[in-house]
Design a protein around this motif. Structure first.
Motif, mmCIF file in Angstrom:
data_model
loop_
_atom_site.group_PDB
_atom_site.id
_atom_site.type_symbol
_atom_site.label_atom_id
_atom_site.label_comp_id
_atom_site.label_asym_id
_atom_site.label_seq_id
_atom_site.Cartn_x
_atom_site.Cartn_y
_atom_site.Cartn_z
ATOM 1 N N LYS A 221 25.801 -75.652 2.510
ATOM 2 C CA LYS A 221 27.172 -76.011 2.854
ATOM 3 C C LYS A 221 28.146 -75.519 1.789
ATOM 4 O O LYS A 221 29.223 -75.015 2.099
ATOM 5 C CB LYS A 221 27.311 -77.525 3.022
ATOM 6 C CG LYS A 221 28.750 -77.929 3.356
ATOM 7 C CD LYS A 221 28.903 -79.409 3.592
ATOM 8 C CE LYS A 221 30.366 -79.727 3.899
ATOM 9 N NZ LYS A 221 30.608 -81.162 4.110
ATOM 10 N N VAL A 222 27.755 -75.673 0.508
ATOM 11 C CA VAL A 222 28.612 -75.222 -0.577
ATOM 12 C C VAL A 222 28.890 -73.723 -0.450
ATOM 13 O O VAL A 222 30.032 -73.276 -0.588
ATOM 14 C CB VAL A 222 27.959 -75.532 -1.942
ATOM 15 C CG1 VAL A 222 28.708 -74.849 -3.072
ATOM 16 C CG2 VAL A 222 27.920 -77.032 -2.187
ATOM 17 N N VAL A 223 27.856 -72.939 -0.170
ATOM 18 C CA VAL A 223 28.018 -71.481 -0.069
ATOM 19 C C VAL A 223 28.900 -71.114 1.123
ATOM 20 O O VAL A 223 29.792 -70.265 1.016
ATOM 21 C CB VAL A 223 26.640 -70.797 0.042
ATOM 22 C CG1 VAL A 223 26.789 -69.323 0.380
ATOM 23 C CG2 VAL A 223 25.870 -70.955 -1.266
ATOM 24 N N VAL A 224 28.665 -71.748 2.260
ATOM 25 C CA VAL A 224 29.460 -71.436 3.457
ATOM 26 C C VAL A 224 30.926 -71.780 3.233
ATOM 27 O O VAL A 224 31.826 -71.000 3.583
ATOM 28 C CB VAL A 224 28.907 -72.185 4.685
ATOM 29 C CG1 VAL A 224 29.873 -72.066 5.861
ATOM 30 C CG2 VAL A 224 27.549 -71.630 5.079
ATOM 31 N N MET A 225 31.189 -72.950 2.632
ATOM 32 C CA MET A 225 32.576 -73.342 2.387
ATOM 33 C C MET A 225 33.246 -72.396 1.391
ATOM 34 O O MET A 225 34.428 -72.076 1.522
ATOM 35 C CB MET A 225 32.645 -74.783 1.904
ATOM 36 C CG MET A 225 32.245 -75.802 2.956
ATOM 37 S SD MET A 225 32.382 -77.514 2.398
ATOM 38 C CE MET A 225 34.156 -77.765 2.498
ATOM 39 N N ALA A 226 32.492 -71.927 0.392
ATOM 40 C CA ALA A 226 33.048 -70.978 -0.569
ATOM 41 C C ALA A 226 33.411 -69.671 0.116
ATOM 42 O O ALA A 226 34.472 -69.087 -0.149
ATOM 43 C CB ALA A 226 32.052 -70.722 -1.700
ATOM 44 N N TYR A 227 32.562 -69.208 1.031
ATOM 45 C CA TYR A 227 32.866 -67.967 1.746
ATOM 46 C C TYR A 227 34.129 -68.118 2.593
ATOM 47 O O TYR A 227 34.978 -67.215 2.627
ATOM 48 C CB TYR A 227 31.699 -67.542 2.636
ATOM 49 C CG TYR A 227 32.008 -66.292 3.423
ATOM 50 C CD1 TYR A 227 31.979 -65.042 2.817
ATOM 51 C CD2 TYR A 227 32.380 -66.366 4.758
ATOM 52 C CE1 TYR A 227 32.297 -63.895 3.525
ATOM 53 C CE2 TYR A 227 32.708 -65.231 5.476
ATOM 54 C CZ TYR A 227 32.659 -63.992 4.856
ATOM 55 O OH TYR A 227 33.002 -62.870 5.554
ATOM 56 N N VAL A 228 34.252 -69.242 3.260
ATOM 57 C CA VAL A 228 35.442 -69.468 4.091
ATOM 58 C C VAL A 228 36.709 -69.393 3.239
ATOM 59 O O VAL A 228 37.713 -68.798 3.637
ATOM 60 C CB VAL A 228 35.346 -70.832 4.803
ATOM 61 C CG1 VAL A 228 36.671 -71.189 5.467
ATOM 62 C CG2 VAL A 228 34.235 -70.804 5.853
ATOM 63 N N MET A 229 36.670 -69.988 2.036
ATOM 64 C CA MET A 229 37.841 -69.998 1.162
ATOM 65 C C MET A 229 38.150 -68.613 0.600
ATOM 66 O O MET A 229 39.299 -68.291 0.311
ATOM 67 C CB MET A 229 37.628 -70.982 0.013
ATOM 68 C CG MET A 229 37.543 -72.438 0.439
ATOM 69 S SD MET A 229 39.056 -73.035 1.255
ATOM 70 C CE MET A 229 40.232 -72.921 -0.092
#
Length: 410
Positions: free
Chosen positions: A31-39
């Motif tokens: 989840k951390v990685v996916v949210m970082a990519y979105v940002m």
């Protein structure tokens, strides 16, 4: 992005307990990685040299950052140290995003080291002997014409914002002639003299201080993470990049840091029993239908021995059978249906999520032999992550022909 046209009565089912802490940590990391990519998608969908814009860069970003976080978590856990010292674990049900030492680009160009000075308002800086273009180029092995994209994560009013700014190492005078290499980046009045026509100037602070340049972007605020990407266009029109991993200012994060044990505890809370679901003692009540005989599960008269679940290594995606043994598979967008199969799967909880985030999608049909997700609309550039009993099983990546070029310096 996705439309689950129909759902069955199991729409509110939840897993009471994830299997292990390790599985919970894995879900948190993803989840951390996916949210970082979105940002960071505005730059990270084209910031990896040798990988085409969009899907390939997205997958490279996720692979590199997930590997980094796994290794860091394993190392710190082995040493008995707190994981909060390098980034915040985000509980699964949280919609927050906070930075860590994110890998945002990769290539062969010279890498510029960035640091953050927490004693001066949390500003980021890069070292240079003087305020001239020539010294900056010589210090870092750059070329005139290289583009420097500044990236910061800044904390303003308790929230984190990603900001970008760019300069081109090819300044021009007012008359359009090429300026000498000794032209100052910051003049005696503290002004940044580059023209706007070829640059995106988004600095709230860009000043020379003794032997380094301080910079803060956008609307200001404490810098909690920062980096610089070097870009260079080759003769064929392609782009080279530099390596860049954001440096993190832990002091700026302050009380936002969260321990692993607390994050795991909060993530378990997302799987508490739903009192409205059919799992609450199997809906005992006046509407229930049951046997008048005593039946002992696993034996006795009429007893049932369900056996261990067995999962097939293929799935039917958009009507085509494909191997999922490697954990990743591609399909032409849009992905509209996924069917999984096996034996003794009646009690297994299947769900899916687009890009591993958002609301869980429940199967439209489910029995002991498998489950099917239909009515989906997963668009190109997005993933459908399929879970069984809360554990990631495999990921379907929706593919489409790549379109025109887009780059940091465009």
């Amino acid at each position: 992005m996705v439309n689950n046209a129909t759902t069955n009565g199991a729409s509110s089912r939840r897993v009471k307990n994830p299997k292990t802490n390790a599985q919970t940590v894995q879900r948190i990391l993803m989840k951390v990685v996916v949210m970082a990519y979105v940002m960071l998608k505005d730059i990270c969908n084209h910031s990896f040299e040798g990988f085409s814009n969009g899907l390939q860069c997205m997958n490279k970003f996720k692979k590199l950052n997930l590997k980094y976080l796994r290794e860091r978590a394993s190392t710190l856990q082995a040493l008995g140290q707190s994981l909060s010292q390098f980034f915040q674990f985000i509980p699964l049900q949280s919609e927050k995003w906070s930075p860590y030492a994110i890998i945002i680009s990769q290539g062969h160009l010279p890498e510029i080291d960035v640091a953050i000075d927490a004693t001066q308002g949390h500003v980021a800086y890069v070292n240079s002997p003087s305020r001239s273009y020539a010294d900056l180029i010589n210090t870092w092995g750059l070329q005139r014409g290289d583009q420097l994209t500044f990236v910061t994560v800044q904390k303003r009013q308790g929230k984190y914002e990603v900001n970008y700014a760019r300069i081109v190492l090819n300044p021009r005078n007012a008359d359009g002639s090429g300026a000498p290499m000794s032209t100052e980046i910051v003049n005696s009045e503290g002004e940044f003299p580059c023209s706007n026509w070829k640059n995106r100037l988004n600095f709230s602070t860009f000043e020379f201080d003794t032997d380094h340049f301080n910079f803060v972007l956008g609307r200001g605020g404490d810098v909690v993470a920062a980096g610089i990407i070097v870009s260079r266009k080759d003769k064929s029109g392609g782009w080279f990049r530099s390596n860049c991993q954001l440096v993190l200012n832990e002091a700026g994060l302050g009380s936002d840091l969260c321990s692993l044990s607390k994050a795991v505890e909060m993530s378990y809370a997302a799987y508490d029993i739903d009192m409205e679901s059919e799992f609450y003692l199997n809906n005992a009540g006046t509407s229930g239908t049951g046997s008048t005989e005593d039946v002992t599960p696993g034996g006795g008269s009429g007893g049932v021995t369900p056996g261990e679940p067995s999962y097939n290594t293929s799935a039917t995606i958009n009507g085509v059978s494909q191997s999922i043994a490697g954990g990743n598979v591609t399909a032409t967008a849009p992905v509209t249906s996924v069917a999984v199969s096996g034996t003794n799967l009646g009690d297994v909880v299947f769900t899916a999520k687009v890009d591993g985030t958002g609301d869980a999608i429940n199967p439209t049909s489910h029995d002991a032999n498998g489950a099917s997700f239909t009515g989906l609309n997963v668009e190109a550039g997005h993933n459908l992550v399929v879970y069984h009993d809360g554990t990631v099983w495999f990921t379907v990546t929706a593919m489409a022909p790549s379109s025109g070029d887009f780059d940091v310096g465009s």
